[in-house]
Design a protein around this motif. Structure first.
Motif, short mmCIF file in Angstrom:
data_model
loop_
_atom_site.label_atom_id
_atom_site.label_comp_id
_atom_site.label_asym_id
_atom_site.label_seq_id
_atom_site.Cartn_x
_atom_site.Cartn_y
_atom_site.Cartn_z
N GLY A 27 -6.84 -27.71 0.24
CA GLY A 27 -6.06 -28.12 -0.92
C GLY A 27 -6.21 -27.08 -2.03
O GLY A 27 -7.30 -26.55 -2.22
N PRO A 28 -5.12 -26.79 -2.74
CA PRO A 28 -5.13 -25.72 -3.74
C PRO A 28 -6.20 -25.87 -4.84
O PRO A 28 -6.70 -24.87 -5.34
CB PRO A 28 -3.73 -25.78 -4.36
N SER A 29 -6.56 -27.07 -5.20
CA SER A 29 -7.56 -27.23 -6.26
C SER A 29 -9.00 -27.16 -5.74
O SER A 29 -9.93 -27.07 -6.53
CB SER A 29 -7.34 -28.54 -7.01
N ASN A 30 -9.17 -27.17 -4.42
CA ASN A 30 -10.51 -27.18 -3.84
C ASN A 30 -10.96 -25.84 -3.29
O ASN A 30 -12.09 -25.71 -2.83
CB ASN A 30 -10.59 -28.22 -2.72
N VAL A 31 -10.07 -24.84 -3.31
CA VAL A 31 -10.43 -23.53 -2.78
C VAL A 31 -9.92 -22.45 -3.72
O VAL A 31 -8.82 -22.55 -4.27
CB VAL A 31 -9.88 -23.31 -1.34
N GLN A 32 -10.74 -21.45 -3.94
CA GLN A 32 -10.36 -20.30 -4.74
C GLN A 32 -10.27 -19.09 -3.82
O GLN A 32 -11.25 -18.77 -3.13
CB GLN A 32 -11.39 -20.05 -5.84
N ILE A 33 -9.10 -18.46 -3.81
CA ILE A 33 -8.86 -17.33 -2.90
C ILE A 33 -8.48 -16.11 -3.73
O ILE A 33 -7.57 -16.16 -4.55
CB ILE A 33 -7.71 -17.66 -1.92
N VAL A 34 -9.21 -15.02 -3.49
CA VAL A 34 -8.90 -13.74 -4.13
C VAL A 34 -8.64 -12.74 -3.01
O VAL A 34 -9.48 -12.54 -2.15
CB VAL A 34 -10.05 -13.25 -5.02
N ILE A 35 -7.45 -12.15 -3.02
CA ILE A 35 -7.10 -11.12 -2.05
C ILE A 35 -7.20 -9.78 -2.76
O ILE A 35 -6.56 -9.57 -3.79
CB ILE A 35 -5.69 -11.36 -1.48
N ILE B 21 3.95 -13.20 -1.67
CA ILE B 21 2.85 -13.03 -2.62
C ILE B 21 3.13 -13.86 -3.88
O ILE B 21 2.25 -14.57 -4.37
CB ILE B 21 2.65 -11.54 -2.97
N GLN B 22 4.34 -13.79 -4.38
CA GLN B 22 4.70 -14.57 -5.58
C GLN B 22 4.53 -16.06 -5.30
O GLN B 22 4.04 -16.80 -6.16
CB GLN B 22 6.14 -14.27 -6.01
N SER B 23 4.91 -16.50 -4.12
CA SER B 23 4.78 -17.91 -3.77
C SER B 23 3.32 -18.34 -3.72
O SER B 23 2.94 -19.38 -4.27
CB SER B 23 5.45 -18.16 -2.41
N LEU B 24 2.47 -17.54 -3.09
CA LEU B 24 1.04 -17.87 -3.01
C LEU B 24 0.38 -17.77 -4.38
O LEU B 24 -0.52 -18.55 -4.70
CB LEU B 24 0.33 -16.97 -2.00
N ASN B 25 0.83 -16.85 -5.20
CA ASN B 25 0.33 -16.76 -6.56
C ASN B 25 0.60 -18.07 -7.31
O ASN B 25 -0.27 -18.57 -8.03
CB ASN B 25 0.98 -15.59 -7.30
N SER B 26 1.77 -18.64 -7.10
CA SER B 26 2.11 -19.90 -7.78
C SER B 26 1.23 -21.06 -7.30
O SER B 26 1.11 -22.07 -7.98
CB SER B 26 3.59 -20.23 -7.61
N GLU B 27 0.59 -20.89 -6.14
CA GLU B 27 -0.34 -21.90 -5.63
C GLU B 27 -1.79 -21.59 -6.02
O GLU B 27 -2.71 -22.28 -5.60
CB GLU B 27 -0.22 -22.01 -4.11
N GLY B 28 -2.00 -20.51 -6.79
CA GLY B 28 -3.32 -20.21 -7.29
C GLY B 28 -4.07 -19.09 -6.60
O GLY B 28 -5.22 -18.81 -6.93
N VAL B 29 -3.44 -18.41 -5.65
CA VAL B 29 -4.10 -17.28 -4.98
C VAL B 29 -4.01 -16.07 -5.91
O VAL B 29 -2.97 -15.78 -6.48
CB VAL B 29 -3.43 -16.96 -3.62
N GLU B 30 -5.13 -15.38 -6.06
CA GLU B 30 -5.18 -14.19 -6.91
C GLU B 30 -5.04 -12.94 -6.05
O GLU B 30 -5.62 -12.86 -4.97
CB GLU B 30 -6.51 -14.14 -7.66
#
Length: 164
Positions: free
Chosen positions: A79-87, A107-116
């Motif tokens: 779930g987006p609030s339970n994991v922090q992902i940095v690429i 990339i833009q789509s995943l960024n909107s879900e909180g991926v850095e």
């Protein structure tokens, strides 16, 4: 001209100029204030229980897709609030973050879900020598001083390291 108009119009013009900055300027947010001992992120994840850094160092669109699939799978599982992902992209892998990359929309789509998405400044300088200018990155990319340094920093703070 009234006193209010003379004060308000210049203030509005100043605000409009301050609000307008090219997207590329946004990319420098982490680079300007980088401190190895203090973690900073584009996206806040105060409730994340899992923290992952994924390395991208190859100019291979199939590898990029794998990396983005890994990030999507982590988001779906935890779930987006339970994991922090940095690429973190460096070396030839920085091409993944180029504005004209085949995966730019994803990339833009995943960024909107909180991926850095972090871009290596050292690599950017190398591309500048080849291209004659800094490469244009996707708007969501954050420039860090060095890709390897960023990965080391994240690992030192408990991030799990993945290199697909």
């Amino acid at each position: 001209m009234s006193r209010i108009v003379r004060l308000v119009v210049p203030a509005l013009a100043l605000l409009a100029c301050a609000a307008y900055q090219p997207a590329q300027a946004e990319n420098w947010s982490l680079y300007k204030h980088y401190n190895y001992n203090k973690l900073e992120f584009v996206h806040s994840h105060p409730f994340a229980k899992e923290h992952t850094v994924i390395q991208v160092s190859q100019a291979d669109p199939k590898r990029w897709t794998l990396v983005l699939n890994n990030a999507s799978n982590l988001l779906n599982y935890f779930g987006p609030s339970n994991v922090q992902i940095v690429i973190v992209a460096y070396g030839p892998g920085l091409k993944m973050l180029f504005k004209n990359s085949k995966v730019a929309d994803r990339i833009q789509s995943l960024n909107s879900e909180g991926v850095e998405f972090d871009a290596c400044h050292n690599t950017m300088l190398g591309f500048k020598k080849k291209l004659g200018h800094l490469p244009k990155l996707v708007d969501s990319a954050a420039v860090v001083p060095g890709g390897i340094v960023r990965i080391m920093q994240l690992e030192a703070h408990g991030f799990r390291y993945i290199k697909p």
